[in-house]
Design an enzyme around this catalytic site. Structure first.
Site, PDB file in Angstrom:
ATOM      1  N   GLY A  31      38.214 -40.728 -33.723  1.00 46.36           N
ATOM      2  CA  GLY A  31      37.546 -39.875 -33.812  1.00 46.36           C
ATOM      3  C   GLY A  31      37.810 -38.586 -33.773  1.00 46.36           C
ATOM      4  O   GLY A  31      37.922 -38.002 -35.201  1.00 46.36           O
ATOM      5  N   GLU A  89      36.922 -33.221 -26.770  1.00 46.08           N
ATOM      6  CA  GLU A  89      37.999 -32.845 -27.398  1.00 46.08           C
ATOM      7  C   GLU A  89      38.461 -32.048 -26.305  1.00 46.08           C
ATOM      8  O   GLU A  89      39.322 -31.421 -25.349  1.00 46.08           O
ATOM      9  CB  GLU A  89      38.472 -32.817 -28.487  1.00 46.08           C
ATOM     10  CG  GLU A  89      38.083 -34.148 -29.574  1.00 46.08           C
ATOM     11  CD  GLU A  89      38.824 -35.764 -29.064  1.00 46.08           C
ATOM     12  OE1 GLU A  89      39.854 -35.654 -27.936  1.00 46.08           O
ATOM     13  OE2 GLU A  89      38.705 -36.680 -29.080  1.00 46.08           O
ATOM     14  N   HIS A 116      38.908 -32.804 -22.096  1.00 47.60           N
ATOM     15  CA  HIS A 116      39.985 -33.597 -22.106  1.00 47.60           C
ATOM     16  C   HIS A 116      41.457 -32.076 -21.858  1.00 47.60           C
ATOM     17  O   HIS A 116      41.474 -32.559 -20.824  1.00 47.60           O
ATOM     18  CB  HIS A 116      40.405 -33.728 -23.261  1.00 47.60           C
ATOM     19  CG  HIS A 116      40.514 -35.095 -23.601  1.00 47.60           C
ATOM     20  ND1 HIS A 116      39.951 -36.130 -22.380  1.00 47.60           N
ATOM     21  CD2 HIS A 116      39.495 -35.942 -24.537  1.00 47.60           C
ATOM     22  CE1 HIS A 116      40.136 -37.547 -22.630  1.00 47.60           C
ATOM     23  NE2 HIS A 116      39.591 -36.890 -24.004  1.00 47.60           N
ATOM     24  N   GLU A 146      38.554 -41.105 -20.028  1.00 49.19           N
ATOM     25  CA  GLU A 146      38.244 -41.173 -21.185  1.00 49.19           C
ATOM     26  C   GLU A 146      36.896 -41.603 -20.702  1.00 49.19           C
ATOM     27  O   GLU A 146      35.955 -41.065 -20.578  1.00 49.19           O
ATOM     28  CB  GLU A 146      38.108 -42.502 -22.025  1.00 49.19           C
ATOM     29  CG  GLU A 146      39.541 -42.010 -23.167  1.00 49.19           C
ATOM     30  CD  GLU A 146      40.056 -40.383 -23.370  1.00 49.19           C
ATOM     31  OE1 GLU A 146      38.607 -40.078 -23.656  1.00 49.19           O
ATOM     32  OE2 GLU A 146      40.464 -40.138 -24.134  1.00 49.19           O
TER      33      GLU A 146
HETATM   34 ZN   LIG Z   1      39.134 -38.884 -24.944  1.00 49.39          ZN
END
Ligand SMILES: [Zn+2]
Length: 869
Positions: free
Chosen positions: A259, A296, A299, A318
């Site tokens: 993704g 994202e 992260h 994650e």
């Molecule tokens: Zn991720």
């Protein structure tokens, strides 16, 4: 093939402190020079191994002296050096062929753009490097390329220098001050359009924001940009996290395996998660963009600043980051709507995985190919486990735990235990027992029994856990939070007072902490036998079984204060009714519409005060995939027959109300993304899906033709794709003509056709493989056409085995191009053990055909061998 085990982890014998990379970009022969400062961290005589795959080695220099071939070992997995000093400089020159890289792993060239994808192990396909996440180095990148074809040159960090080189070439130097693992490394070069904006952080730093895309698509980036700014603000407000570079770049590319990817300062996105406007994207697409842009971005702290010690820790970044993006979406939109969507996704995908031969704990202990572990379990179940921690210690405790985690481990590569330690240390809560969620697998099930004693006014609630895993033998009872409510017979909440029993606690508003295989809780001062609302808001990722009747669930559906459980009650009711119908089909008995279900459905339908999104969810029947999970032996056709019967009966009985309400919701107005408007469209299209079961499909065609947005247009098209009339042909032809040149929209077209129940679907899919809009090298297109067909249970499980054979052939064809996409697809065979004898025989033949193929990738081998075992 070799397995890698968590228990074998050893610290790296050498660490790379800095790495200077230089790229001379070329389609088929890109030159890469890497200059590393290396320090020995292990024993004096340890060899230094550098991974390297599909590389041409040109030269190796140790402290400026070129090494002779006899001074190192080279094979197809990498390079080994011996007898090294304590500190040294290593300079390696090699070449790579980006154009031949159809695996899209490492540096590749696609649609005129050079682009990289290095998580988890792509960097070894760029240069020789000890490619593991616990080696965190400071990277500098110099990119040299033709200026006309590649005016944009990007890498991680901040732009340090750029200039012309003559010969039509130019260069750019990027420096990333933050040490990072190689999987976060990124490089992009191309002739791209750009949309720019800026964000001022909480400490008044001005950050430049850029989203790069194909020229001409700039106008479709505005939602992504808004989402990025919202993410940056949210992470400051909710977690106190500020962005740390001068610039944040996002690049949208069409050919991408995943993704999106959180490379430090340079995210690479599948264009599916960037580009959107009302004409080409659905509400779901818009929500997906907001969530993935957030994911994202988040992260940067949970994954980049603090990363994983090894790939067994994948859920550390994650699970936590999915939890963060779910919270972000909940805070920005409607919390209960988000929760329902997240749980539905978990039940549809993760529960199936957890009951299959590929079931694994969120922290696996062995793998053959780590690429196979980017799963719903690591991500979505991982997020549920973080959510349970949040539920147990509350927002304050959780925030304190996060603060401590950032303070203690910033700049390090750590383990899930370090995260738990932070939560425990900050909250004082002991998570020892809870940790089993990291090492056990399978979905726990809880049987509920209640005994009400009128005389003593007590209610005994007995919970019994079963914790079976398809892949792990010995498991123990779990520890989890379980939120409940007691409703009296007028639907009001009773107070919860627990009798004093050692070791039992009721924390925060009705949350019990469950720790034993069997446990009884006694509640006092209860006047009349109550009905229980269990696992409210889905506090634990489990299945709950009660002896409640349809009537009792109808009561909960009408009265439960917990919105999630009102939805859940509607789904349990529909499932109970559908399973009875499936049994009837299988036994050749007559099917009948349950009057209790009809009445409950009607009550929701006519409730004009109910939130429209919740109403739409409650009126939606459980998916074929969810229903199949509960069948001991799969009879796919019976599931479809039963589900279609129920739909037809509901529209036959309640058609007038459904159509009147549809008409009142189908008003012409400007497309906006306000929650209320999205909910209106969702409810309208849910009602339309029932109207699709009517003979006359004129209203569906009308919606297709008159709508001013993709949400409504696609909803109508999906319904028509299952009909037989002229309207279907008309709409499909129109859609194709209108969007033929837009590959993102063509993905929707392919998926709609491949998901159709019509008997000509297999031949339609085969014809589309040859269509000019399809390209086997583009993962999105493969997922849309072949992936959707593989998930179309009716055709995949065709009784003659043609579905199995078709998908097996495509798996083998894809495996040569892109093993990661091939292994993603081959997972559809995981229902193998639950098929009847004949179907099993047909599927086995195909699985053996795959596993006996020469030069099969590790990716596909690992999945198929687990299924066959
Ligand atoms: Zn991720």
């Amino acid at each position: 093939m070799d397995k890698i085990y968590l228990k074998d982890y050893e610290k790296p014998p050498f660490v790379v402190q800095t790495i200077d990379l230089e790229f001379e970009l070329h389609n088929t022969k890109t030159l890469v020079t890497s200059k590393m400062q290396v320090k020995r961290a292990g024993k004096e005589n340890s060899p230094f191994f550098l991974n390297g795959e599909e590389l041409e080695l040109i030269s190796v220099y140790l402290d400026a002296r070129e090494l002779h071939e006899s001074e190192y070992e080279l094979n197809e997995l990498g390079l080994t050096l011996h007898k090294l000093p304590e500190i040294f400089t290593l300079e390696i020159k090699n070449s790579i062929n980006p154009e031949a890289n159809t695996a899209l792993d490492g540096l590749y060239k696609s649609s005129g753009i050079f682009c990289s994808q290095n998580e988890p192990e792509g960097f070894r396909r760029i240069t020789y490097f000890t490619d593991r996440p616990d080696i965190m180095a400071v990277y500098t990148t110099k990119i040299i390329a033709d200026k006309k074809d590649y005016p944009i040159l990007l890498s991680n960090g901040n732009l340090f220098e750029e200039g012309d080189l003559g010969d039509g070439k130019h260069y750019a130097i990027w420096k990333d001050p933050f040490p990072k693992p190689s999987y976060l490394y990124a490089l992009v070069a191309g002739d791209l359009g750009c949309v720019s904006d800026s964000f001022t952080t909480m400490n008044n730093n001005e950050i430049e924001l850029n989203i790069y895309c194909d020229k001409g698509n700039e106008a479709q980036c505005s939602h992504a940009m808004t989402s990025l700014k919202n993410s940056m603000k949210w992470d400051e407000e909710r977690f106190g996290r500020e962005y740390d570079l001068e610039v944040y770049n996002i690049v949208a590319v069409d050919s991408f395996n995943m993704g999106a990817m959180e490379n430090k300062g340079l995210n690479v996105f599948n264009s599916h998660y960037v580009l959107a406007d009302a004409d080409t994207a659905t509400d779901t697409n818009f929500m997906g963009i907001e969530s993935v842009i957030g994911h994202e971005y988040f992260h940067n702290w949970t994954g980049n600043r603090i990363t994983c010690r090894d790939w067994f820790q994948l859920t550390l970044k994650e699970g936590l980051t999915v939890f963060r993006d779910q919270e972000f979406s909940s805070d920005l939109n409607t919390r209960s709507v988000q929760r329902i969507a997240d749980v539905k996704a978990l039940q549809e995908r993760q529960f199936v995985e957890d009951a299959s031969p590929t079931s694994h704990p969120i922290k696996p202990d062995a793998y053959i190919q780590i690429n196979n572990f980017y799963t719903a379990t690591i991500y979505e179940k991982g997020a549920e486990i973080i959510r349970m921690i949040h539920t147990i210690i509350g927002e304050g405790g959780f925030r304190a735990g996060m603060d401590l985690y950032f303070k203690t481990f910033d700049g390090q590569a750590v383990c899930t235990e370090d995260f738990i330690w932070s939560m425990q240390e900050a909250s004082g809560f002991n998570f020892d027992h809870f940790k089993l969620w990291y090492s056990q697998s399978g979905t726990p099930e809880v049987d509920v029994k209640t005994v009400f004693d009128k005389k003593s006014k007590t209610l005994s609630l007995t919970l019994r856990q079963t914790f079976f895993s398809p892949t792990i033998h010995e498991q123990k009872p779990y520890f989890f939070p379980f939120k409940i409510g007691l409703l009296n017979n007028s639907g009001h909440e009773c107070g919860l007072e627990l009798e004093d029993t050692v070791g039992q606690t009721l924390i925060d508003k009705g949350i019990l902490l469950i720790s034993k295989e069997e446990e009884t809780f006694v509640f006092k001062n209860i006047k009349d036998a109550p009905i229980l609302s269990l696992n409210r808001n889905f506090t634990a990722p489990i299945k709950v079984h009660t002896a409640y009747s349809l009537e009792e669930y109808a009561f909960l559906m009408a009265h439960d204060q917990d919105e999630f459980n009102r939805f859940e009650a509607s789904q349990i009711m529909a499932s109970m009714v559908l399973h009875k119908l499936i049994d009837a089909v299988e036994a050749n008995d007559a099917m009948n519409l349950s009057p209790t279900y009809k009445a409950a459905f009607e009550k929701v339908l006519l409730d004009m005060d109910m939130d429209m999104s919740l109403k739409a969810d409650s009126l939606t029947l459980p998916s074929v995939s969810l229903l199949m999970q509960e069948r001991a032996v799969l009879d796919v056709e019976a599931v479809y027959v039963a589900r279609n019967f129920l739909k037809r009966e509901l529209i036959r009985e309640l058609g007038a109300d459904i159509q009147t309400q549809y008409a009142s919701l189908d008003r012409e107005c400007e497309y906006t993304l306000e929650s209320k408007e999205m909910a209106r469209r969702k409810l309208k299209n849910t009602l339309l899906s029932y109207m699709g079961a009517l003979k006359d499909d004129t209203p569906v065609l009308q919606q297709y033709q008159n709508s001013n947005n993709m949400t409504d247009r696609l909803a109508a098209l999906s319904i028509l794709a299952n009909s037989r009339g002229e309207a279907k042909t008309q709409a499909l032809e129109d859609f194709y003509k209108r969007y033929k040149d837009n590959t993102l929209v063509m993905n929707k077209y392919l998926a709609v056709i491949a998901s159709s129940e019509l008997k000509e679907t297999p031949s339609n899919v085969k014809a589309l493989l040859e269509d000019e809009v399809f390209d086997m090298k583009v993962p999105n297109l493969v997922r849309s056409l072949i992936g959707s067909f593989a998930r179309n249970a009716l055709h995949f499980h065709a009784v003659d085995g043609s579905g199995y054979s078709f998908i097996a052939d495509k798996v083998l064809e894809l495996d040569k191009l892109n093993p990661q996409i091939a292994s993603g697809l081959v997972g559809v065979f995981k229902d193998y053990a639950r098929l009847n004898k004949e179907a099993q025989g047909l599927m086995k033949k195909e699985l053996e055909k795959i596993v006996n193929t020469k030069e099969l990738s590790k990716n596909v081998y690992e999945i198929v061998s687990k299924i066959l075992a």
